[in-house]
Design a protein around this motif. Structure first.
Motif, PDB file in Angstrom:
ATOM      1  N   VAL A   1       0.828  -1.209   0.000  1.00  0.00           N
ATOM      2  CA  VAL A   1       0.000   0.000   0.000  1.00  0.00           C
ATOM      3  C   VAL A   1       0.860   1.255   0.000  1.00  0.00           C
ATOM      4  CG1 VAL A   1      -1.743   1.309   1.293  1.00  0.00           C
ATOM      5  CG2 VAL A   1      -1.968  -1.176   1.043  1.00  0.00           C
ATOM      6  N   SER A   2       1.976   1.224   0.691  1.00  0.00           N
ATOM      7  CA  SER A   2       2.861   2.383   0.742  1.00  0.00           C
ATOM      8  C   SER A   2       3.369   2.754  -0.655  1.00  0.00           C
ATOM      9  CB  SER A   2       4.034   2.078   1.675  1.00  0.00           C
ATOM     10  OG  SER A   2       4.945   3.137   1.680  1.00  0.00           O
ATOM     11  N   THR A   3       3.776   1.767  -1.430  1.00  0.00           N
ATOM     12  CA  THR A   3       4.261   2.010  -2.792  1.00  0.00           C
ATOM     13  C   THR A   3       3.136   2.520  -3.685  1.00  0.00           C
ATOM     14  OG1 THR A   3       5.970   0.325  -2.542  1.00  0.00           O
ATOM     15  CG2 THR A   3       5.363   0.931  -4.793  1.00  0.00           C
ATOM     16  N   ALA A   4       1.963   1.915  -3.574  1.00  0.00           N
ATOM     17  CA  ALA A   4       0.813   2.352  -4.368  1.00  0.00           C
ATOM     18  C   ALA A   4       0.417   3.789  -4.016  1.00  0.00           C
ATOM     19  CB  ALA A   4      -0.368   1.413  -4.154  1.00  0.00           C
ATOM     20  N   ALA A   5       0.440   4.100  -2.733  1.00  0.00           N
ATOM     21  CA  ALA A   5       0.104   5.455  -2.294  1.00  0.00           C
ATOM     22  C   ALA A   5       1.076   6.466  -2.879  1.00  0.00           C
ATOM     23  CB  ALA A   5       0.101   5.527  -0.768  1.00  0.00           C
ATOM     24  N   ARG A   6       2.355   6.140  -2.837  1.00  0.00           N
ATOM     25  CA  ARG A   6       3.365   7.040  -3.391  1.00  0.00           C
ATOM     26  C   ARG A   6       3.134   7.274  -4.885  1.00  0.00           C
ATOM     27  NH1 ARG A   6       8.937   4.810  -2.703  1.00  0.00           N
ATOM     28  NH2 ARG A   6       8.636   4.068  -4.791  1.00  0.00           N
ATOM     29  N   ALA A   7       2.812   6.208  -5.616  1.00  0.00           N
ATOM     30  CA  ALA A   7       2.547   6.332  -7.048  1.00  0.00           C
ATOM     31  C   ALA A   7       1.319   7.206  -7.317  1.00  0.00           C
ATOM     32  CB  ALA A   7       2.346   4.952  -7.669  1.00  0.00           C
ATOM     33  N   LEU A   8       0.347   7.156  -6.420  1.00  0.00           N
ATOM     34  CA  LEU A   8      -0.876   7.949  -6.574  1.00  0.00           C
ATOM     35  C   LEU A   8      -0.736   9.369  -6.025  1.00  0.00           C
ATOM     36  CD1 LEU A   8      -3.441   5.191  -5.584  1.00  0.00           C
ATOM     37  CD2 LEU A   8      -3.151   6.194  -7.868  1.00  0.00           C
ATOM     38  N   GLY A   9       0.368   9.625  -5.343  1.00  0.00           N
ATOM     39  CA  GLY A   9       0.602  10.964  -4.807  1.00  0.00           C
ATOM     40  C   GLY A   9      -0.166  11.266  -3.536  1.00  0.00           C
ATOM     41  N   ILE A  10      -0.448  10.211  -2.755  1.00  0.00           N
ATOM     42  CA  ILE A  10      -1.134  10.410  -1.472  1.00  0.00           C
ATOM     43  C   ILE A  10      -0.304   9.763  -0.373  1.00  0.00           C
ATOM     44  CG2 ILE A  10      -3.434  10.543  -2.499  1.00  0.00           C
ATOM     45  CD1 ILE A  10      -3.904   7.634  -1.613  1.00  0.00           C
ATOM     46  N   GLY A  11      -0.615  10.099   0.854  1.00  0.00           N
ATOM     47  CA  GLY A  11       0.082   9.519   1.991  1.00  0.00           C
ATOM     48  C   GLY A  11      -0.439   8.128   2.302  1.00  0.00           C
ATOM     49  N   VAL A  12       0.365   7.357   2.990  1.00  0.00           N
ATOM     50  CA  VAL A  12      -0.004   5.988   3.321  1.00  0.00           C
ATOM     51  C   VAL A  12      -1.201   5.930   4.264  1.00  0.00           C
ATOM     52  CG1 VAL A  12       1.633   5.698   5.226  1.00  0.00           C
ATOM     53  CG2 VAL A  12       0.943   3.717   3.872  1.00  0.00           C
ATOM     54  N   HIS A  13      -1.303   6.871   5.208  1.00  0.00           N
ATOM     55  CA  HIS A  13      -2.449   6.882   6.120  1.00  0.00           C
ATOM     56  C   HIS A  13      -3.734   7.169   5.364  1.00  0.00           C
ATOM     57  CE1 HIS A  13       0.065   6.387   9.603  1.00  0.00           C
ATOM     58  NE2 HIS A  13       0.815   7.417   9.220  1.00  0.00           N
ATOM     59  N   LYS A  14      -3.676   8.083   4.412  1.00  0.00           N
ATOM     60  CA  LYS A  14      -4.838   8.388   3.572  1.00  0.00           C
ATOM     61  C   LYS A  14      -5.210   7.156   2.741  1.00  0.00           C
ATOM     62  CE  LYS A  14      -7.874  11.063   1.527  1.00  0.00           C
ATOM     63  NZ  LYS A  14      -9.035  11.570   2.245  1.00  0.00           N
ATOM     64  N   ALA A  15      -4.205   6.472   2.207  1.00  0.00           N
ATOM     65  CA  ALA A  15      -4.461   5.272   1.402  1.00  0.00           C
ATOM     66  C   ALA A  15      -5.193   4.218   2.226  1.00  0.00           C
ATOM     67  CB  ALA A  15      -3.153   4.717   0.861  1.00  0.00           C
ATOM     68  N   TYR A  16      -4.724   3.960   3.432  1.00  0.00           N
ATOM     69  CA  TYR A  16      -5.387   2.956   4.269  1.00  0.00           C
ATOM     70  C   TYR A  16      -6.806   3.397   4.643  1.00  0.00           C
ATOM     71  CZ  TYR A  16      -1.490  -0.256   4.770  1.00  0.00           C
ATOM     72  OH  TYR A  16      -0.498  -1.178   4.525  1.00  0.00           O
ATOM     73  N   ALA A  17      -6.996   4.678   4.886  1.00  0.00           N
ATOM     74  CA  ALA A  17      -8.342   5.171   5.183  1.00  0.00           C
ATOM     75  C   ALA A  17      -9.266   4.966   3.978  1.00  0.00           C
ATOM     76  CB  ALA A  17      -8.294   6.649   5.575  1.00  0.00           C
ATOM     77  N   LEU A  18      -8.758   5.229   2.780  1.00  0.00           N
ATOM     78  CA  LEU A  18      -9.560   5.027   1.567  1.00  0.00           C
ATOM     79  C   LEU A  18      -9.865   3.545   1.340  1.00  0.00           C
ATOM     80  CD1 LEU A  18      -7.834   7.581  -0.833  1.00  0.00           C
ATOM     81  CD2 LEU A  18     -10.143   7.744   0.117  1.00  0.00           C
ATOM     82  N   ILE A  19      -8.904   2.684   1.623  1.00  0.00           N
ATOM     83  CA  ILE A  19      -9.136   1.239   1.491  1.00  0.00           C
ATOM     84  C   ILE A  19     -10.225   0.808   2.462  1.00  0.00           C
ATOM     85  CG2 ILE A  19      -8.122  -1.040   1.902  1.00  0.00           C
ATOM     86  CD1 ILE A  19      -5.456   0.188   0.793  1.00  0.00           C
ATOM     87  N   LYS A  20     -10.111   1.258   3.695  1.00  0.00           N
ATOM     88  CA  LYS A  20     -11.090   0.892   4.730  1.00  0.00           C
ATOM     89  C   LYS A  20     -12.495   1.354   4.360  1.00  0.00           C
ATOM     90  CE  LYS A  20     -11.931   1.134   9.668  1.00  0.00           C
ATOM     91  NZ  LYS A  20     -11.455   1.591  10.959  1.00  0.00           N
ATOM     92  N   SER A  21     -12.603   2.539   3.758  1.00  0.00           N
ATOM     93  CA  SER A  21     -13.924   3.069   3.398  1.00  0.00           C
ATOM     94  C   SER A  21     -14.422   2.532   2.062  1.00  0.00           C
ATOM     95  CB  SER A  21     -13.883   4.605   3.351  1.00  0.00           C
ATOM     96  OG  SER A  21     -13.127   5.044   2.231  1.00  0.00           O
ATOM     97  N   GLY A  22     -13.566   1.794   1.347  1.00  0.00           N
ATOM     98  CA  GLY A  22     -13.964   1.268   0.039  1.00  0.00           C
ATOM     99  C   GLY A  22     -13.804   2.265  -1.090  1.00  0.00           C
ATOM    100  N   ASP A  23     -13.099   3.371  -0.845  1.00  0.00           N
ATOM    101  CA  ASP A  23     -12.936   4.426  -1.841  1.00  0.00           C
ATOM    102  C   ASP A  23     -11.552   4.483  -2.482  1.00  0.00           C
ATOM    103  OD1 ASP A  23     -15.558   5.395  -1.546  1.00  0.00           O
ATOM    104  OD2 ASP A  23     -14.979   6.528   0.237  1.00  0.00           O
ATOM    105  N   PHE A  24     -10.692   3.524  -2.197  1.00  0.00           N
ATOM    106  CA  PHE A  24      -9.372   3.510  -2.826  1.00  0.00           C
ATOM    107  C   PHE A  24      -9.579   3.301  -4.317  1.00  0.00           C
ATOM    108  CE2 PHE A  24      -5.068   1.657  -3.618  1.00  0.00           C
ATOM    109  CZ  PHE A  24      -4.319   2.685  -3.068  1.00  0.00           C
ATOM    110  N   PRO A  25      -8.922   4.080  -5.162  1.00  0.00           N
ATOM    111  CA  PRO A  25      -9.219   4.046  -6.589  1.00  0.00           C
ATOM    112  C   PRO A  25      -8.694   2.828  -7.341  1.00  0.00           C
ATOM    113  CG  PRO A  25      -7.437   5.569  -6.179  1.00  0.00           C
ATOM    114  CD  PRO A  25      -7.945   5.115  -4.834  1.00  0.00           C
ATOM    115  N   VAL A  26      -7.981   1.941  -6.660  1.00  0.00           N
ATOM    116  CA  VAL A  26      -7.378   0.780  -7.300  1.00  0.00           C
ATOM    117  C   VAL A  26      -7.805  -0.479  -6.552  1.00  0.00           C
ATOM    118  CG1 VAL A  26      -5.181  -0.277  -7.959  1.00  0.00           C
ATOM    119  CG2 VAL A  26      -5.392   2.201  -7.951  1.00  0.00           C
TER     120      VAL A  26
END
Length: 65
Positions: free
Chosen positions: A13-38
């Protein structure tokens, strides 16, 4: 771009977040809410992101296509 195309089949997730230009904490929050774009792959206690799905979201064509 070279680094993005050199990714292994799945990334953390950390690598994916970096590629998307977001922080890792934001990425995990988006995954948890079902809103991660990938698409993500929950594997036991870890989550992986398919590189191909990440490339599609970013509009990147893998080599040989």
């Amino acid at each position: 771009m070279k680094e993005l195309l050199a990714l292994p089949p799945t990334v953390n997730v950390s690598t994916a977040a970096r590629a998307l230009g977001i922080g890792v904490h934001k990425a995990y929050a988006l995954i948890k809410s079902g809103d991660f774009p990938v698409k993500t792959l929950p594997l036991g206690g870890t989550t992986r992101v398919p590189a191909a799905a990440l490339w599609r979201e970013l509009g990147v064509e893998p080599p040989g296509r």
